[in-house]
Design an enzyme around this catalytic site. Structure first.
Site, PDB file in Angstrom:
ATOM      1  N   THR A  22      26.089  44.159  47.535  1.00 25.83           N
ATOM      2  CA  THR A  22      25.961  43.814  46.077  1.00 25.83           C
ATOM      3  C   THR A  22      24.763  44.057  45.546  1.00 25.83           C
ATOM      4  OG1 THR A  22      26.738  42.241  44.657  1.00 25.83           O
ATOM      5  CG2 THR A  22      26.051  41.230  46.642  1.00 25.83           C
ATOM      6  N   ASP A  23      24.982  44.592  44.329  1.00 27.44           N
ATOM      7  CA  ASP A  23      23.361  44.429  43.329  1.00 27.44           C
ATOM      8  C   ASP A  23      22.992  43.130  43.038  1.00 27.44           C
ATOM      9  OD1 ASP A  23      25.654  43.853  41.475  1.00 27.44           O
ATOM     10  OD2 ASP A  23      25.008  45.537  40.132  1.00 27.44           O
ATOM     11  N   GLU A  24      24.017  42.125  43.386  1.00 23.14           N
ATOM     12  CA  GLU A  24      23.581  40.709  42.835  1.00 23.14           C
ATOM     13  C   GLU A  24      22.450  40.290  43.695  1.00 23.14           C
ATOM     14  OE1 GLU A  24      26.572  37.897  42.088  1.00 23.14           O
ATOM     15  OE2 GLU A  24      27.850  39.197  41.388  1.00 23.14           O
ATOM     16  N   TYR A  72      26.561  32.473  46.400  1.00 23.86           N
ATOM     17  CA  TYR A  72      27.129  33.773  46.745  1.00 23.86           C
ATOM     18  C   TYR A  72      26.091  34.749  47.040  1.00 23.86           C
ATOM     19  CZ  TYR A  72      29.173  38.518  46.127  1.00 23.86           C
ATOM     20  OH  TYR A  72      29.398  39.823  46.638  1.00 23.86           O
ATOM     21  N   LYS A 102      24.815  36.686  50.697  1.00 25.86           N
ATOM     22  CA  LYS A 102      24.989  38.254  50.848  1.00 25.86           C
ATOM     23  C   LYS A 102      23.298  38.792  50.981  1.00 25.86           C
ATOM     24  CE  LYS A 102      27.727  40.580  50.329  1.00 25.86           C
ATOM     25  NZ  LYS A 102      28.741  40.942  51.456  1.00 25.86           N
TER      26      LYS A 102
HETATM   27  P1  NAD Z   1      37.531  39.916  48.211  1.00 27.59           P
HETATM   28  O1  NAD Z   1      37.434  38.602  48.053  1.00 27.59           O
HETATM   29  O2  NAD Z   1      38.621  40.650  47.502  1.00 27.59           O
HETATM   30  O3  NAD Z   1      38.021  40.206  49.651  1.00 27.59           O
HETATM   31  C1  NAD Z   1      37.585  39.625  50.801  1.00 27.59           C
HETATM   32  C2  NAD Z   1      38.480  39.881  52.099  1.00 27.59           C
HETATM   33  O4  NAD Z   1      37.539  39.427  53.005  1.00 27.59           O
HETATM   34  C3  NAD Z   1      39.711  39.125  52.055  1.00 27.59           C
HETATM   35  O5  NAD Z   1      40.603  39.782  52.430  1.00 27.59           O
HETATM   36  C4  NAD Z   1      39.418  38.118  52.817  1.00 27.59           C
HETATM   37  O6  NAD Z   1      40.783  37.618  53.589  1.00 27.59           O
HETATM   38  C5  NAD Z   1      38.535  38.522  54.074  1.00 27.59           C
HETATM   39  N1  NAD Z   1      37.810  37.421  54.604  1.00 27.59           N
HETATM   40  C6  NAD Z   1      37.239  36.342  54.037  1.00 27.59           C
HETATM   41  N2  NAD Z   1      36.459  35.558  54.891  1.00 27.59           N
HETATM   42  C7  NAD Z   1      36.867  36.316  56.260  1.00 27.59           C
HETATM   43  C8  NAD Z   1      36.536  35.751  57.489  1.00 27.59           C
HETATM   44  N3  NAD Z   1      35.590  34.805  57.847  1.00 27.59           N
HETATM   45  N4  NAD Z   1      36.935  36.733  58.479  1.00 27.59           N
HETATM   46  C9  NAD Z   1      37.608  37.717  58.326  1.00 27.59           C
HETATM   47  N5  NAD Z   1      38.016  38.102  57.003  1.00 27.59           N
HETATM   48  C10 NAD Z   1      37.586  37.453  55.936  1.00 27.59           C
HETATM   49  O7  NAD Z   1      36.392  40.873  48.072  1.00 27.59           O
HETATM   50  P2  NAD Z   1      35.838  42.171  47.529  1.00 27.59           P
HETATM   51  O8  NAD Z   1      35.714  42.021  45.920  1.00 27.59           O
HETATM   52  O9  NAD Z   1      36.948  43.097  48.068  1.00 27.59           O
HETATM   53  O10 NAD Z   1      34.482  42.445  48.121  1.00 27.59           O
HETATM   54  C11 NAD Z   1      34.339  43.190  49.457  1.00 27.59           C
HETATM   55  C12 NAD Z   1      32.929  43.026  49.722  1.00 27.59           C
HETATM   56  O11 NAD Z   1      32.349  44.141  48.825  1.00 27.59           O
HETATM   57  C13 NAD Z   1      32.158  42.001  49.902  1.00 27.59           C
HETATM   58  O12 NAD Z   1      31.189  42.020  50.923  1.00 27.59           O
HETATM   59  C14 NAD Z   1      31.281  41.758  48.580  1.00 27.59           C
HETATM   60  O13 NAD Z   1      30.328  41.035  48.791  1.00 27.59           O
HETATM   61  C15 NAD Z   1      31.042  43.278  48.317  1.00 27.59           C
HETATM   62  N6  NAD Z   1      31.058  43.611  46.867  1.00 27.59           N
HETATM   63  C16 NAD Z   1      31.845  43.360  46.027  1.00 27.59           C
HETATM   64  C17 NAD Z   1      31.710  43.876  44.647  1.00 27.59           C
HETATM   65  C18 NAD Z   1      32.911  43.440  43.618  1.00 27.59           C
HETATM   66  O14 NAD Z   1      32.587  43.793  42.610  1.00 27.59           O
HETATM   67  N7  NAD Z   1      34.084  42.825  43.829  1.00 27.59           N
HETATM   68  C19 NAD Z   1      30.848  44.669  44.258  1.00 27.59           C
HETATM   69  C20 NAD Z   1      29.753  44.934  45.251  1.00 27.59           C
HETATM   70  C21 NAD Z   1      29.897  44.434  46.535  1.00 27.59           C
HETATM   71  O1  TDX Z   2      37.182  34.576  33.204  1.00 29.45           O
HETATM   72  C1  TDX Z   2      36.036  35.160  33.358  1.00 29.45           C
HETATM   73  N1  TDX Z   2      35.454  35.406  32.032  1.00 29.45           N
HETATM   74  C2  TDX Z   2      34.137  35.816  31.987  1.00 29.45           C
HETATM   75  O2  TDX Z   2      33.475  36.220  30.912  1.00 29.45           O
HETATM   76  C3  TDX Z   2      35.684  35.640  34.441  1.00 29.45           C
HETATM   77  C4  TDX Z   2      36.375  35.357  35.643  1.00 29.45           C
HETATM   78  C5  TDX Z   2      34.465  36.206  34.370  1.00 29.45           C
HETATM   79  N2  TDX Z   2      33.568  36.347  33.249  1.00 29.45           N
HETATM   80  C6  TDX Z   2      32.241  37.056  33.114  1.00 29.45           C
HETATM   81  C7  TDX Z   2      31.159  36.547  34.439  1.00 29.45           C
HETATM   82  C8  TDX Z   2      30.589  37.849  34.734  1.00 29.45           C
HETATM   83  O3  TDX Z   2      29.382  38.115  33.676  1.00 29.45           O
HETATM   84  O4  TDX Z   2      32.749  38.477  33.650  1.00 29.45           O
HETATM   85  C9  TDX Z   2      31.599  39.092  34.588  1.00 29.45           C
HETATM   86  C10 TDX Z   2      32.337  39.495  35.717  1.00 29.45           C
HETATM   87  O5  TDX Z   2      32.525  38.401  36.559  1.00 29.45           O
HETATM   88  P1  TDX Z   2      33.192  38.566  37.867  1.00 29.45           P
HETATM   89  O6  TDX Z   2      34.361  39.403  38.017  1.00 29.45           O
HETATM   90  O7  TDX Z   2      33.510  36.932  38.531  1.00 29.45           O
HETATM   91  O8  TDX Z   2      32.249  39.181  38.814  1.00 29.45           O
HETATM   92  P2  TDX Z   2      30.582  38.842  39.073  1.00 29.45           P
HETATM   93  O9  TDX Z   2      30.228  37.465  38.981  1.00 29.45           O
HETATM   94  O10 TDX Z   2      29.680  39.687  38.202  1.00 29.45           O
HETATM   95  O11 TDX Z   2      30.623  39.297  40.348  1.00 29.45           O
HETATM   96  C11 TDX Z   2      31.465  40.602  40.913  1.00 29.45           C
HETATM   97  O12 TDX Z   2      30.290  41.842  41.051  1.00 29.45           O
HETATM   98  C12 TDX Z   2      29.399  41.657  41.992  1.00 29.45           C
HETATM   99  C13 TDX Z   2      32.005  40.303  42.342  1.00 29.45           C
HETATM  100  O13 TDX Z   2      32.791  39.312  42.353  1.00 29.45           O
HETATM  101  C14 TDX Z   2      30.980  40.149  43.389  1.00 29.45           C
HETATM  102  O14 TDX Z   2      31.603  40.014  44.449  1.00 29.45           O
HETATM  103  C15 TDX Z   2      30.118  41.332  43.629  1.00 29.45           C
HETATM  104  O15 TDX Z   2      29.011  40.998  44.259  1.00 29.45           O
END
Ligand code: NAD
Ligand code: TDX
Length: 333
Positions: A122-124, A149, A153
């Site tokens: 992630t960019d975080e 988190y 990562k």
């Molecule tokens: P998510 O929480 O929707 O899905 C995570 C999945 O991993 C789930 O299906 C969960 O059951 C599985 N999991 C968790 N712990 C596990 C374990 N110990 N063994 C096997 N499976 C396990 O997450 P997401 O938003 O789809 O993110 C997926 C990946 O992308 C992560 O690595 C996250 O850091 C990265 N990422 C997410 C975002 C975003 O915007 N959501 C952005 C950049 C990177």
């Molecule tokens: O109810 C809400 N209200 C609100 O204002 C929630 C759930 C979030 N927010 C804000 C917090 C953040 O600034 O919205 C923005 C996005 O929040 P999230 O969806 O929780 O994402 P963020 O914390 O930015 O992280 C996401 O992007 C990077 C993913 O959850 C991570 O897994 C990924 O690495």
């Protein structure tokens, strides 16, 4: 040529979208390894061809299981993670287990078997940018994570780099910005607000809502990952982004307007502790070196399609909604 691809976390949001993308765009055989935590959903893999997709329920920290599955694979793409910042502020422990020990377990297995590995991050890991700083993150930005988190990562990214350098593991890494699209858990910002409106509840904006996120459609993330697996240079990191910077208030107002509600029909709630201000990705390296381009940059259109998906798939999200909002009530958000 058909590959055997092991996708960890393939029942989660981005992992399941990647599995659907692989099935549609390649001849690959896919094995999903997923623990089915609260974030994993069998329904996210419904309709996929059983002759091409095998689902294994298990933990990436289970070294024996991971070793067996890696031995049977040509490529490992590692999505599995504890992924929600708010949860990590409440209880960091599962983040350390899955994001650090789980990644370590996979790295040891690919090291033993000489298997190609792609690490999803992630960019975080770069921390945040000030509102008045015009810069964007690049592959050279120093790591500076803010939350448990993002710290886990960042730790797993560093393990990958060490395993490349010390053990010659054939790995690539990618760090992507905020994803949106179908099958995202209702704890996350965009689905939480869409489903609140569908439930007749008011959306919840943290603080003033000026925090900026750089949105990319999950399918564009998938196309970038596939490109890196096929053409990326071993040991390299690629940033993935689609020039989608928007502040949270603007995104929420767009959701409300698209759903036929007044743009100000939301509540401000307590801000997230340590809330990162702004993320912004410069994806020049990926575009120039590997020729990748995002295909779904029209955010309003992508948002409308995402709203339509949640409207049409209430059975997918409804079972998670009450428990998610109960957790937020405890957190005061
Ligand atoms: P998510 O929480 O929707 O899905 C995570 C999945 O991993 C789930 O299906 C969960 O059951 C599985 N999991 C968790 N712990 C596990 C374990 N110990 N063994 C096997 N499976 C396990 O997450 P997401 O938003 O789809 O993110 C997926 C990946 O992308 C992560 O690595 C996250 O850091 C990265 N990422 C997410 C975002 C975003 O915007 N959501 C952005 C950049 C990177
Ligand atoms: O109810 C809400 N209200 C609100 O204002 C929630 C759930 C979030 N927010 C804000 C917090 C953040 O600034 O919205 C923005 C996005 O929040 P999230 O969806 O929780 O994402 P963020 O914390 O930015 O992280 C996401 O992007 C990077 C993913 O959850 C991570 O897994 C990924 O690495």
């Amino acid at each position: 040529m058909s590959r055997r691809v092991l996708v960890t976390g393939g029942a989660g949001f981005i992992g399941s979208n990647f599995v659907h993308y692989l099935v549609a765009h390649t001849d690959d055989m896919v094995t999903v390894l997923d623990k089915f935590t609260y974030a994993g959903n069998e329904a996210s893999l419904a309709g996929l061809p059983v002759e091409r997709v095998t689902v294994v329920r298990g933990d990436i920290c289970d070294a024996g299981l991971v070793d067996r599955l890696v031995a049977e694979s040509d490529v490992v793409v590692h999505y599995a993670a504890e992924s929600h910042n708010d949860n990590s502020l409440h209880d960091p422990h599962p983040f350390l287990d899955t994001n650090i020990i789980g990644s370590y377990t996979l790295l040891e297995a690919v090291r033993r078997h000489g298997t190609r590995y792609h690490h999803i991050s992630t960019d975080e890991v770069y921390g945040d940018l000030a509102f008045d700083n015009p810069e964007r993150f690049t592959e050279h930005t120093p790591y500076n994570p803010s939350s448990p988190y993002s710290a886990t990562k960042a730790g797993s990214d560093l393990l990958v780099r060490a395993w490349v350098r010390s053990f010659g593991v054939e790995a690539t890494l990618s760090n992507c910005s905020n994803n949106y699209g179908p099958r995202q858990h209702v704890e996350k910002f965009i689905p939480r607000q869409i489903t609140n409106v569908l439930c007749g509840d008011r959306p919840k904006l943290y603080g003033a809502g000026t925090n900026v996120r750089d949105w990319i459609h999950a399918d564009d993330h998938s196309s970038a990952v596939l490109r890196i697996i096929e053409r990326g240079r071993i040991g390299e990191t690629y940033l993935i982004g689609a020039d989608g910077e928007r502040n949270n208030r603007a995104v929420l107002e767009a959701i409300l307007t698209a759903m036929g509600e007044p743009a100000d029909a939301y509540d401000h709630v307590t801000d997230r502790p340590g809330h990162d201000l702004r993320y912004a990705i410069d994806s020049t390296k990926l575009r120039e070196e590997l020729g990748w381009r995002p295909a779904l940059q029209d955010f309003d259109r992508g948002l409308q399609r995402t709203i339509d998906w949640y409207r049409a798939n209430e059975a997918w999200w409804r079972p998670q909604k009450a428990a998610t909002e109960a957790r937020y009530l405890e957190l005061g958000r």
